[in-house]
Design an enzyme around this catalytic site. Sequence first.
Site, short mmCIF file in Angstrom:
data_model
loop_
_atom_site.label_atom_id
_atom_site.label_comp_id
_atom_site.label_asym_id
_atom_site.label_seq_id
_atom_site.Cartn_x
_atom_site.Cartn_y
_atom_site.Cartn_z
N SER A 263 0.86 -1.20 0.00
CA SER A 263 0.00 0.00 0.00
C SER A 263 0.89 1.24 0.00
O SER A 263 2.08 1.15 0.32
CB SER A 263 -0.85 -0.01 1.28
N TYR B 29 -2.87 -0.52 10.24
CA TYR B 29 -2.82 -0.78 8.79
C TYR B 29 -1.44 -0.39 8.26
O TYR B 29 -0.80 -1.15 7.53
CB TYR B 29 -3.92 0.03 8.10
P1 NDP Z 1 -12.14 -5.19 -0.24
O1 NDP Z 1 -12.65 -4.87 1.12
O2 NDP Z 1 -12.90 -4.75 -1.43
O3 NDP Z 1 -11.86 -6.77 -0.38
C1 NDP Z 1 -11.17 -7.44 0.64
C2 NDP Z 1 -11.14 -8.91 0.31
O4 NDP Z 1 -10.42 -9.58 1.35
C3 NDP Z 1 -12.51 -9.54 0.20
O5 NDP Z 1 -12.49 -10.47 -0.85
C4 NDP Z 1 -12.67 -10.24 1.55
O6 NDP Z 1 -13.46 -11.39 1.39
C5 NDP Z 1 -11.23 -10.63 1.84
N1 NDP Z 1 -10.94 -10.82 3.26
C6 NDP Z 1 -10.98 -9.91 4.26
N2 NDP Z 1 -10.64 -10.48 5.41
C7 NDP Z 1 -10.37 -11.78 5.15
C8 NDP Z 1 -9.97 -12.88 5.95
N3 NDP Z 1 -9.77 -12.76 7.26
N4 NDP Z 1 -9.79 -14.07 5.34
C9 NDP Z 1 -10.00 -14.22 4.00
N5 NDP Z 1 -10.37 -13.20 3.20
C10 NDP Z 1 -10.57 -12.01 3.77
O7 NDP Z 1 -10.65 -4.58 -0.26
P2 NDP Z 1 -9.71 -4.18 -1.49
O8 NDP Z 1 -9.99 -5.02 -2.65
O9 NDP Z 1 -9.75 -2.70 -1.62
O10 NDP Z 1 -8.29 -4.52 -0.86
C11 NDP Z 1 -7.54 -5.68 -1.23
C12 NDP Z 1 -6.11 -5.50 -0.74
O11 NDP Z 1 -5.55 -4.33 -1.32
C13 NDP Z 1 -5.98 -5.32 0.78
O12 NDP Z 1 -4.82 -5.97 1.24
C14 NDP Z 1 -5.82 -3.82 0.92
O13 NDP Z 1 -5.14 -3.46 2.09
C15 NDP Z 1 -5.01 -3.51 -0.32
N6 NDP Z 1 -5.05 -2.12 -0.72
C16 NDP Z 1 -6.23 -1.55 -1.15
C17 NDP Z 1 -6.24 -0.24 -1.54
C18 NDP Z 1 -7.46 0.44 -2.05
O14 NDP Z 1 -7.41 1.65 -2.29
N7 NDP Z 1 -8.57 -0.25 -2.25
C19 NDP Z 1 -5.03 0.60 -1.47
C20 NDP Z 1 -3.87 -0.12 -1.00
C21 NDP Z 1 -3.89 -1.42 -0.64
P3 NDP Z 1 -14.66 -11.86 2.36
O15 NDP Z 1 -15.21 -10.63 3.01
O16 NDP Z 1 -15.59 -12.51 1.41
O17 NDP Z 1 -14.01 -12.80 3.30
#
Ligand code: NDP
Length: 255
Positions: A146, A159
Amino acid sequence: MTSLFDLTGKTALVTGSSGGLGLAMARGLAEAGSSIVLNGRNEAKLAPLVDEFAKNSHSASHCAFDVCDEEAIVSAFNRFDETGQHIDILVNNAGIQFRRPMLELESADWRRVIETNLTSAFIIGREAAKRMVKRGSGGKIINIASLASEVARATIAPYGAAKGGMKLLTRSMAAEWAAHDIQANAIGPGYIDTEMNTALTSDSKFDAWVRGRTPSGRWGVPQDLVGTAIFLASPASNYVNGQIIYVDGGLLAVI
Ligand code: NDP
């Protein structure tokens, strides 16, 4: 000649691919020829996605587990072994955000964010790499970092600590596993419009700040990560190791 970006015959596990960036990267890796193992905590969200992949003639399966549950992770990898599924590409993408000033932050919430965003990448990375080393055919690990891997922002201390850790975890993986032809790199997304950021995209002041601060003048969309993910999953990056590529519309390059 085989394309440098061809993933035919490979299998990629993308954690947190029930939506957001994980799903976009999973779709992109599938377009490049890889079989996909989708992951998230909720099997009911994953099953229809597998059907959608099949409709597009892409090979996919799902494996629901919580990335904070070490026992479930080890069982999942044991099942992959039993069914002859080799994970060639691992994308450590699952992550959560939790916004709270540090003076009001409970240690349980600190731990939950660190476990989900950092410790999970170590445990899943270790299980994947053990098998890659044993098979002797190398592999690719892509950790999702990130902007918070580089710079702090008020109210997101756990985070930032996790994502800063992800940067050095990536380098440690490269240091220890490069000799086994494993490349471990990271992608550092900028501000991307996903569910995680609903509170920010719907805040007009923050929205204006992101557009003004990002040289590209817009929020990223999940598709923006796909090219970099394919590059880091493919033979094109075979001598790239321990790096973070920021996909941020130029945000980190300017003040
Ligand atoms: P979302 O909230 O849209 O998606 C998160 C995903 O992670 C979902 O598929 C969720 O699935 C899954 N998830 C969350 N917790 C768990 C868990 N304990 N076990 C298994 N799966 C889990 O987030 P983003 O797509 O935005 O983010 C994805 C990654 O990118 C993260 O690591 C985030 O920190 C990183 N990121 C995002 C940015 C942004 O601007 N969006 C910027 C920088 C980094 P479910 O709920 O179905 O379990």
